[in-house]
Design a protein around this motif. Structure first.
Motif, short mmCIF file in Angstrom:
data_model
loop_
_atom_site.label_atom_id
_atom_site.label_comp_id
_atom_site.label_asym_id
_atom_site.label_seq_id
_atom_site.Cartn_x
_atom_site.Cartn_y
_atom_site.Cartn_z
N LYS A 3 0.81 -1.44 -0.07
CA LYS A 3 0.21 -0.03 -0.07
C LYS A 3 0.91 1.31 -0.04
O LYS A 3 0.54 2.30 -0.89
N SER A 7 1.13 4.06 -3.17
CA SER A 7 0.67 5.28 -3.05
C SER A 7 1.99 6.31 -3.25
O SER A 7 1.67 7.42 -3.65
N ALA A 10 2.45 6.47 -7.17
CA ALA A 10 1.75 7.25 -7.68
C ALA A 10 1.88 8.93 -7.77
O ALA A 10 1.82 9.35 -8.87
N THR A 62 -2.91 3.80 -10.51
CA THR A 62 -4.05 4.57 -10.28
C THR A 62 -4.42 5.34 -11.76
O THR A 62 -3.62 5.95 -12.13
N TYR A 78 -10.58 9.67 -9.71
CA TYR A 78 -9.83 8.50 -9.74
C TYR A 78 -10.13 7.30 -9.25
O TYR A 78 -10.89 7.07 -8.25
N ASP A 80 -8.27 4.09 -7.36
CA ASP A 80 -7.19 3.23 -6.76
C ASP A 80 -7.45 1.79 -6.60
O ASP A 80 -8.07 1.54 -5.70
N ALA A 83 -5.79 -0.33 -2.60
CA ALA A 83 -5.85 0.45 -1.49
C ALA A 83 -5.87 -0.43 -0.36
O ALA A 83 -6.30 -1.41 -0.17
N THR A 104 -6.96 -5.91 0.62
CA THR A 104 -6.92 -4.55 -0.02
C THR A 104 -8.33 -4.23 -0.74
O THR A 104 -9.24 -5.00 -0.66
N ARG A 111 -9.25 14.17 -6.43
CA ARG A 111 -7.87 14.96 -6.14
C ARG A 111 -7.81 16.36 -6.79
O ARG A 111 -8.39 16.66 -7.89
N THR A 126 -6.11 14.76 -1.67
CA THR A 126 -6.96 13.69 -2.18
C THR A 126 -7.88 13.28 -1.09
O THR A 126 -7.57 13.41 0.30
N GLN A 128 -10.62 9.86 -0.67
CA GLN A 128 -11.09 8.69 -1.48
C GLN A 128 -11.85 7.82 -0.52
O GLN A 128 -11.60 7.68 0.89
#
Length: 248
Positions: A3, A7, A10, A62, A78, A80, A83, A104, A111, A126, A128
C-alpha cells in the motif's frame, strides 16, 4: 507495505517532470518493512505506468480523469484499485496467525493539484472512499532539475484515516482474541480515527530520450491510534524502490 509503495509511486510519477506529454511504461521493484507484528519484509513488483491521453491518465496503478484544468489548479476523479494495508494471517508472526485476513480494497476519490507559485512548490490533496472506510491526504513537493538528465523531487505528506478504515485494518475483534487466547494476542482493540505523516525523495534519471531510471526512498510514521493496536509494530515504515521506464 505494498500500500505504501503504490501510493508513493503514484505521487512520484505525478510529480517527476521529465516525461511531460509522453507515454511511459516500465517495471520496478519495491521493498519495505511491515506495519504488522512479526510479518517479514517483502519485495513487490511495481508497474511503472505514466500515461496521459487527453483528460485521462494512469500513474502507477491509479487511473483517473481530469475534469477541470486551469493555469495553476487541476481537479480529477480517480480509482485506486489496491488501497488498504493487506495482510494474510499466515504472514503474521507467531502468536498472531489466527487473525482474520485484511484485504486490499478498491477506492474512488477526488484529487486537487495546485501550483502555489511560491518557490516552485506544488501541493496536492485527495480524498477517497471504499468498502472499509475513507482516507484523505495532503502533500507538498518541489521538483529540482539537476542538469539535463536528473530530476529530484522531495515531498512531505500527511494522511488521515476514518475510524472504519483504521478499525478494519488495525482493530482486533473478540473472536480473533478467542482464537489466539493461548498466544501473544490477549485483548481486543477498536481503532479510532487516525493519521500518518511521511516524507519521500524521488529521483528520475534520463538515460536516453526514451529510457529513464526511477528511484524512491520514503518513510512513514503512524499515530498512536494505529500503533497502539496489539497487531501493529510501533516502528516507522521505510520503503525503497527502483525501476526503469520506456517512453513512446
Amino acid at each position: 507495505m505494498k500500500k505504501i509503495i503504490f501510493s508513493i509511486l503514484a505521487l512520484s510519477l505525478a510529480t517527476t517532470a521529465m516525461a511531460n506529454n509522453k507515454v511511459g511504461v516500465g517495471l520496478g521493484a519495491g521493498v519495505s518493512n511491515s506495519i504488522y507484528k512479526g510479518a517479514e519484509d517483502k519485495a513487490y513488483p511495481l508497474p511503472l505506468l505514466d500515461i496521459n491521453y487527453g483528460d485521462f491518465y494512469v500513474k502507477g496503478i491509479t487511473a483517473g480523469y481530469t475534469f477541470f484544468k486551469g493555469e495553476d489548479l487541476s481537479l480529477s476523479a480517480y480509482l485506486d484499485p489496491m488501497a488498504g494495508f493487506a495482510i494474510k494471517s499466515d504472514d503474521m508472526g507467531a502468536g498472531y496467525r489466527n487473525i482474520d485476513d485484511r484485504d486490499t480494497q478498491a477506492m474512488v476519490g477526488l484529487r486537487a493539484d495546485l501550483n502555489t507559485g511560491i518557490a516552485g512548490i506544488r501541493t496536492g490533496a485527495t480524498v477517497q472512499f471504499g468498502e472499509h472506510g475513507s482516507e484523505a491526504k495532503i502533500s507538498a513537493f518541489r521538483p529540482y532539475s539537476m542538469g539535463e538528465k536528473l530530476v529530484l523531487v522531495p515531498s512531505i505528506h500527511m494522511k488521515g484515516f476514518s475510524g472504519d478504515y483504521a478499525d478494519y485494518y488495525f482493530g482486533v475483534t473478540s473472536e480473533e482474541v478467542r482464537r489466539n487466547s493461548n498466544d501473544a494476542l490477549k485483548s481486543e482493540y477498536k481503532a479510532d480515527t487516525a493519521f500518518s505523516f511521511g516524507t519521500t525523495l524521488t529521483a528520475e534519471y534520463k538515460m536516453t530520450d526514451k529510457l529513464s531510471l526511477v528511484g524512491i526512498l520514503g518513510v512513514e510514521k503512524f499515530s498512536d491510534e494505529i500503533t497502539d493496536s496489539p497487531i501493529v509494530d510501533k516502528d516507522p515504515i521505510f520503503i525503497a524502490s527502483i525501476g526503469a521506464k520506456y517512453f513512446f
